[in-house]
Design a protein around this motif. Structure first.
Motif, PDB file in Angstrom:
ATOM      1  N   LEU A   1      44.948  51.862 105.521  1.00  0.00           N
ATOM      2  CA  LEU A   1      44.635  52.186 104.241  1.00  0.00           C
ATOM      3  C   LEU A   1      42.970  51.580 103.862  1.00  0.00           C
ATOM      4  N   HIS A   2      42.785  50.880 104.288  1.00  0.00           N
ATOM      5  CA  HIS A   2      41.471  49.907 103.827  1.00  0.00           C
ATOM      6  C   HIS A   2      40.323  50.783 104.491  1.00  0.00           C
ATOM      7  N   LEU A   3      40.818  51.344 105.856  1.00  0.00           N
ATOM      8  CA  LEU A   3      39.790  52.100 106.625  1.00  0.00           C
ATOM      9  C   LEU A   3      39.558  53.445 105.889  1.00  0.00           C
ATOM     10  N   GLN A   4      40.594  53.797 105.451  1.00  0.00           N
ATOM     11  CA  GLN A   4      40.540  55.277 104.857  1.00  0.00           C
ATOM     12  C   GLN A   4      39.988  55.054 103.562  1.00  0.00           C
ATOM     13  N   GLU A   5      40.121  53.983 102.718  1.00  0.00           N
ATOM     14  CA  GLU A   5      39.590  53.791 101.431  1.00  0.00           C
ATOM     15  C   GLU A   5      38.030  53.582 101.412  1.00  0.00           C
ATOM     16  N   GLY A   6      37.401  52.779 102.511  1.00  0.00           N
ATOM     17  CA  GLY A   6      36.187  52.327 102.944  1.00  0.00           C
ATOM     18  C   GLY A   6      35.629  50.979 102.534  1.00  0.00           C
ATOM     19  N   PHE A   7      36.609  50.159 102.081  1.00  0.00           N
ATOM     20  CA  PHE A   7      36.223  49.136 101.575  1.00  0.00           C
ATOM     21  C   PHE A   7      37.625  47.806 101.883  1.00  0.00           C
ATOM     22  N   PHE A   8      37.154  46.581 101.720  1.00  0.00           N
ATOM     23  CA  PHE A   8      38.039  45.481 101.632  1.00  0.00           C
ATOM     24  C   PHE A   8      37.608  44.869 100.418  1.00  0.00           C
ATOM     25  N   ASP A   9      38.839  44.432  99.664  1.00  0.00           N
ATOM     26  CA  ASP A   9      38.645  43.980  98.299  1.00  0.00           C
ATOM     27  C   ASP A   9      38.373  42.316  98.144  1.00  0.00           C
ATOM     28  N   LEU A  10      37.060  42.086  97.940  1.00  0.00           N
ATOM     29  CA  LEU A  10      36.854  40.544  98.051  1.00  0.00           C
ATOM     30  C   LEU A  10      37.078  39.918  96.455  1.00  0.00           C
TER      31      LEU A  10
ATOM     32  N   ASP B   1      51.457  34.082 105.361  1.00  0.00           N
ATOM     33  CA  ASP B   1      51.021  35.048 104.169  1.00  0.00           C
ATOM     34  C   ASP B   1      50.526  36.238 104.959  1.00  0.00           C
ATOM     35  N   PHE B   2      51.430  37.341 104.928  1.00  0.00           N
ATOM     36  CA  PHE B   2      51.311  38.653 105.444  1.00  0.00           C
ATOM     37  C   PHE B   2      50.888  39.714 104.273  1.00  0.00           C
ATOM     38  N   VAL B   3      50.463  39.148 103.157  1.00  0.00           N
ATOM     39  CA  VAL B   3      50.144  39.888 102.006  1.00  0.00           C
ATOM     40  C   VAL B   3      48.625  39.730 101.922  1.00  0.00           C
ATOM     41  N   GLY B   4      48.436  38.416 101.327  1.00  0.00           N
ATOM     42  CA  GLY B   4      46.823  38.129 101.415  1.00  0.00           C
ATOM     43  C   GLY B   4      46.169  38.736 100.084  1.00  0.00           C
TER      44      GLY B   4
ATOM     45  N   PRO C   1      45.814  37.124  95.832  1.00  0.00           N
ATOM     46  CA  PRO C   1      45.951  35.683  95.114  1.00  0.00           C
ATOM     47  C   PRO C   1      47.368  35.049  94.724  1.00  0.00           C
ATOM     48  N   ALA C   2      48.185  35.870  94.271  1.00  0.00           N
ATOM     49  CA  ALA C   2      49.626  35.659  94.036  1.00  0.00           C
ATOM     50  C   ALA C   2      50.270  34.949  95.067  1.00  0.00           C
ATOM     51  N   THR C   3      50.049  35.539  96.370  1.00  0.00           N
ATOM     52  CA  THR C   3      50.915  34.865  97.494  1.00  0.00           C
ATOM     53  C   THR C   3      50.193  33.592  98.170  1.00  0.00           C
ATOM     54  N   ALA C   4      48.817  33.818  98.121  1.00  0.00           N
ATOM     55  CA  ALA C   4      48.046  32.520  98.491  1.00  0.00           C
ATOM     56  C   ALA C   4      48.564  31.437  97.539  1.00  0.00           C
ATOM     57  N   THR C   5      48.332  31.698  96.366  1.00  0.00           N
ATOM     58  CA  THR C   5      48.764  30.477  95.568  1.00  0.00           C
ATOM     59  C   THR C   5      49.979  29.807  95.661  1.00  0.00           C
ATOM     60  N   LEU C   6      50.968  30.913  95.816  1.00  0.00           N
ATOM     61  CA  LEU C   6      52.427  30.439  95.913  1.00  0.00           C
ATOM     62  C   LEU C   6      52.514  29.638  97.383  1.00  0.00           C
ATOM     63  N   GLY C   7      51.890  30.245  98.401  1.00  0.00           N
ATOM     64  CA  GLY C   7      51.864  29.418  99.726  1.00  0.00           C
ATOM     65  C   GLY C   7      51.451  28.190  99.946  1.00  0.00           C
ATOM     66  N   ILE C   8      50.203  27.966  99.100  1.00  0.00           N
ATOM     67  CA  ILE C   8      49.477  26.919  99.290  1.00  0.00           C
ATOM     68  C   ILE C   8      50.356  25.692  98.399  1.00  0.00           C
ATOM     69  N   ALA C   9      50.584  26.161  97.627  1.00  0.00           N
ATOM     70  CA  ALA C   9      51.097  25.146  96.319  1.00  0.00           C
ATOM     71  C   ALA C   9      52.435  24.655  96.892  1.00  0.00           C
TER      72      ALA C   9
ATOM     73  N   LEU D   1      45.545  41.463 104.411  1.00  0.00           N
ATOM     74  CA  LEU D   1      44.249  41.752 103.850  1.00  0.00           C
ATOM     75  C   LEU D   1      44.126  42.574 102.477  1.00  0.00           C
ATOM     76  N   PHE D   2      45.229  42.328 101.697  1.00  0.00           N
ATOM     77  CA  PHE D   2      45.466  43.009 100.584  1.00  0.00           C
ATOM     78  C   PHE D   2      44.294  42.754  99.527  1.00  0.00           C
ATOM     79  N   GLY D   3      43.667  41.670  99.476  1.00  0.00           N
ATOM     80  CA  GLY D   3      42.456  41.537  98.936  1.00  0.00           C
ATOM     81  C   GLY D   3      42.440  40.526  97.486  1.00  0.00           C
ATOM     82  N   GLY D   4      41.332  40.245  97.100  1.00  0.00           N
ATOM     83  CA  GLY D   4      41.136  39.244  96.067  1.00  0.00           C
ATOM     84  C   GLY D   4      40.337  37.955  96.375  1.00  0.00           C
ATOM     85  N   GLU D   5      40.485  37.049  95.537  1.00  0.00           N
ATOM     86  CA  GLU D   5      40.014  35.775  95.673  1.00  0.00           C
ATOM     87  C   GLU D   5      40.802  34.667  95.100  1.00  0.00           C
TER      88      GLU D   5
END
Length: 359
Positions: free
Chosen positions: A42-51, A249-252, A254-262, A275-279
């Motif tokens: 989907l990212h390749l189709q869309e042309g970018f990854f969300d940073l 974390d197979f989503v990637g 902010p919400a899943t990263a925050t939960l997993g690390i905490a 590689l869902f995206g965000g920071e």
């Protein structure tokens, strides 16, 4: 040959007829019968990854410019071999390892093609498996998967491999410790089954969809958590007795990263694959004070893929749910994946597709 190509970013794939490649040297031509569909497509189709923060990583900047054919979970039949190819013959059924490097650098010599700085990845840099044929540079990238259902076998090249490699980056677990699997799509389902096959019974599945959580229990999870609930962190820590030693974390996002690390106990490992995206922003002192590890994991090596295949062949690995779709339904399949309507892993069926006719 027939291929479904990204012709313009953000637009549906288009069916195109191309010249069928003729293998030379060590090359092998594989007639595709099954092609797994990955969220990365989907990212390749869309042309970018969300940073995050409005920033994007354009795949054009990496040299991936339309038109190109995605698909990095190829399974099929060897149709032709180059004059210098060895180890396979026409008619052999093989899974293709897609994460191919340059083949000549020290990284590739160490067996880590997936970390090569000059990759030849099938479905990204080289034409992929949303097509009737794929040209593979060398037979060493072909894996015998005899005895494994072809549709499931195709998914092992990415979702299975990625989950296995991520699990390998966790610490040695004590009997009381838990692993949280964040995201119960195809990768999460594979990870749960693999953890159980490795003797890890304390697995808690985390997702926002009740249907996926129910399936995660079928895969072998000991407990589930609605990761979108306000008390998700408290519930996760309560289930694990504050002993979450690993979070995959197979989503990637902010919400899943925050939960997993905490959720991690002291000394725990958070491993990011999605590689869902965000920071996110992390305060530095607690990382040292809690002695936690935050690291990424990107697909896996050819050696690891062979390990996954042997595990699947042993019967100790429970297959993830497979949604087999006709190849001509590729755009509907991508739309369903984007909308979260796919349970487990989607796979395109190229059996019987005429390579010389538009579909």
């Amino acid at each position: 040959m027939l291929s479904y190509e990204v012709v313009e970013h953000g637009k549906p794939l288009q069916a195109k007829l191309r010249e069928t490649p003729v293998p030379g040297g060590t090359e092998v031509l594989v007639r595709i019968t099954r092609s797994g569909v990955c969220h990365s497509d989907l990212h390749l189709q869309e042309g970018f990854f969300d940073l995050g923060g409005g920033k994007r990583a354009s795949i054009r900047d990496r040299g991936v410019v339309p038109p190109f054919t995605v698909g990095h979970e190829p399974y099929g039949v060897v149709e032709a071999v180059g004059p210098e190819a060895s180890g396979v013959k026409p008619g052999d059924r093989r899974l293709v390892y897609p994460w191919i490097g340059c083949g000549s650098c020290p990284v590739c010599a160490d067996g880590n093609d997936h970390y090569c700085l000059s990759p030849r990845t099938i479905g990204v840099v080289r034409p992929g498996a949303y097509a009737t044929h794929v040209l593979v540079p060398d037979a060493r990238y072909l894996v015998d998967v005899e005895g494994i259902d072809p549709a499931w076998a195709a998914t092992l090249a990415c979702s299975g491999l990625t989950a296995w490699s991520a699990i390998g980056k966790l610490p040695v677990l004590a009997a009381r410790e838990w692993v949280a699997v964040l995201g119960c799509g195809g990768l999460g389902m594979a990870a749960i089954s693999m953890l159980r096959a490795r003797g890890v019974s304390n697995v808690v599945a985390c997702d926002v969809e009740t249907g996926k959580l129910a399936q995660a229990m079928e895969q072998g999870a000991a407990a589930t958590v609605d990761s979108g609930a306000p008390d998700a962190l408290a519930r996760l820590q309560s289930i694990a007795g504050n002993a979450v030693a690993g979070a995959l974390d197979f989503v990637g996002m902010p919400a899943t990263a925050t939960l997993g690390i905490a959720a991690l106990a002291k000394g725990g490992h958070y491993v990011l694959c999605g590689l869902f995206g965000g920071e996110i922003t992390l305060p530095l002192p607690p990382i040292a004070q809690r002695a936690i590890a935050v690291r990424g994991s990107y697909v896996g090596s050819l050696r690891e893929l062979r390990e996954v295949v042997e595990l699947a062949r042993s019967g100790r690995l429970r297959p993830s749910p497979i949604d087999l779709r006709p190849a001509a339904d590729v755009n509907r399949c991508l739309d369903d994946l984007r909308a979260g309507r796919v349970l487990g892993r989607a796979v395109l069926d190229f059996d019987g597709v005429d390579p010389d006719r538009l579909a």
